[in-house]
Scaffold this active site. Structure first.
Site, PDB file in Angstrom:
ATOM      1  N   LYS A  75       0.752  -1.306   0.008  1.00 27.42           N
ATOM      2  CA  LYS A  75      -0.106  -0.069  -0.018  1.00 27.42           C
ATOM      3  C   LYS A  75       0.882   1.212  -0.218  1.00 27.42           C
ATOM      4  O   LYS A  75       2.102   1.261   0.091  1.00 27.42           O
ATOM      5  CB  LYS A  75      -0.938   0.074   1.219  1.00 27.42           C
ATOM      6  N   HIS A  93      -1.539   3.692  -7.235  1.00 24.45           N
ATOM      7  CA  HIS A  93      -3.000   4.280  -7.550  1.00 24.45           C
ATOM      8  C   HIS A  93      -2.676   5.926  -8.122  1.00 24.45           C
ATOM      9  O   HIS A  93      -3.131   6.866  -7.519  1.00 24.45           O
ATOM     10  CB  HIS A  93      -3.843   4.546  -6.291  1.00 24.45           C
ATOM     11  N   ILE A 303     -14.237   0.060   0.986  1.00 19.81           N
ATOM     12  CA  ILE A 303     -12.649   0.052   1.633  1.00 19.81           C
ATOM     13  C   ILE A 303     -11.840  -0.146   0.783  1.00 19.81           C
ATOM     14  O   ILE A 303     -11.952  -1.371  -0.344  1.00 19.81           O
ATOM     15  CB  ILE A 303     -12.840  -1.190   2.798  1.00 19.81           C
ATOM     16  N   ASP A 304     -10.757   0.375   0.492  1.00 19.32           N
ATOM     17  CA  ASP A 304      -9.770   0.030  -0.401  1.00 19.32           C
ATOM     18  C   ASP A 304      -8.539  -0.868  -0.063  1.00 19.32           C
ATOM     19  O   ASP A 304      -7.626  -1.038  -0.712  1.00 19.32           O
ATOM     20  CB  ASP A 304      -9.034   1.365  -0.926  1.00 19.32           C
ATOM     21  N   LEU A 306      -9.360  -4.146   1.289  1.00 16.67           N
ATOM     22  CA  LEU A 306     -10.248  -5.352   1.567  1.00 16.67           C
ATOM     23  C   LEU A 306      -9.425  -6.673   2.074  1.00 16.67           C
ATOM     24  O   LEU A 306      -9.729  -7.311   2.950  1.00 16.67           O
ATOM     25  CB  LEU A 306     -11.305  -5.608   0.587  1.00 16.67           C
TER      26      LEU A 306
END
Length: 351
Positions: A75, A93, A303-304, A306
């Site tokens: 992330k 992203h 929710i990003d 999960l």
């Protein structure tokens, strides 16, 4: 020698990792140096990496890693504005119009680093070499079902957390459903033939929910899609990109409908191509559902991260898929890595 530095995740509620101890040993045996940071949250203990022969570094010490190290995480990094001189492998992203992505790319440009975005590691056919999709869909359907259950009890979905296994998750949902006298909901999954949609449908069907499965053939008309509003639950399992139809338009909030719970697993609320423009912000583990309309009620789960609800299973699955590509890190001219670097260069060239 190629040096892979596996950083600790700094995102809240993120316990996953992109490589297992077994995978790290395979890299070492292939001549790749592997450093793994200690982590206070990682679901897979550090001991296995130490036994595999990895070098162990302090948690969050990657900014001081040698400049030739390739930093590997999942992330996003802390948004501190610092320049990024390393090569990074992660989900950035940043390439689909996300507003926060521009700031990240500017940090790479300032530092001279490179982003190998995990979403853009693709084979010669354009298919991703690894994805968390199945477990994202599985967990997303679970939280969306929890959202629907909370509505039936007159409330909104409360905080969610990590489960030790999918069996623990299924037991929890089964207990929740047993407290209701209502019939089970009917759900529609768009993107049902993909990894995400398959995971969502599997979770729902395991619990006895009737699922309508749509994919490209059913959405090629471009909409509108009144059938979606006839279902209690809608799961969007398609990534937003140019040309993606709008599945639930903003005006649907006030329309007559059965739909009360949307699970947007793709979760691109700030994308210009958001196919579910009834909301504009991601939800969180602490507040999983966003109420976007009161009468009739409509909640969105978005929710990003999960798959981190099931961190051990999702990490093992993803790491197994990705390992073959990581084994090629010694030759960044390999097609997968070359294509990823080209995507980074294309999206950062005008900054």
């Amino acid at each position: 020698m190629t040096h892979l530095w596996v950083r600790a995740e700094q995102r809240q509620n993120e316990e996953r990792v992109g490589i297992t101890p077994e995978g790290a040993k395979a890299l070492i045996d292939n001549g790749i140096r592997v450093t793994v940071e200690e982590s206070s949250v990682r679901a897979i203990p550090i001991g296995g990496y130490r036994e595999a022969g990895c070098e162990i570094a302090e948690e969050n010490s990657w900014p001081q890693a040698p400049l030739d190290a390739i930093i590997f995480g999942l992330k996003e990094l802390p948004e501190d504005g610092s320049a990024l001189p390393h090569r990074h492998i992660m989900f950035g992203h940043a390439f689909k119009g996300q507003h926060s992505g521009v700031a990240l790319l500017k940090r790479f440009k300032a530092g001279g680093g490179t982003l190998y975005d995990l979403e853009y590691l693709v084979d010669e056919t354009g298919r991703r070499v690894a994805a968390f999709g199945y477990w994202a869909g599985y967990a997303g359907a679970a939280v969306t079902l929890k959202t629907w259950i909370a509505q039936k009890k007159g409330g909104i979905c409360g905080p969610v957390g990590v489960y030790g296994s999918k069996d623990d998750l299924l037991d929890d949902l089964g207990t929740d459903l047993d407290t209701l006298t209502d019939d089970l909901p009917e759900a529609i999954v768009i993107g049902a033939l993909g990894r995400v949609g398959t995971g969502a449908a599997d979770l729902l069907e395991t619990l006895g929910v009737m699922v309508t499965k749509w994919d490209i053939a059913e959405t090629s008309s471009g909409g509108p899609f009144p059938e979606i509003l006839q279902h209690d639950i809608f799961m969007n399992c398609i990534l937003a990109r140019p040309g993606t139809p709008v599945f639930v338009p903003a005006e649907a909030k006030a329309a007559e409908r059965n739909l009360t719970a949307i699970g947007d697993v793709a979760c691109d609320p700030d994308s210009d191509y958001n196919p579910v423009p009834v909301y504009n912000e991601a939800t969180t583990w602490e507040a999983p559902a966003l109420r976007v309309h009161d009468a009739p009620v409509l909640d969105v789960m978005a929710i990003d991260n999960l798959p981190s609800m099931l961190p051990v299973e999702s990490s093992q699955d993803y790491a197994e898929q990705l390992l073959t590509t990581l084994m090629k890190l010694g030759d960044l001219a390999d097609g997968v890595w070359t294509r990823a670097e080209a995507d980074f260069n294309e999206h950062s060239k005008d900054l």
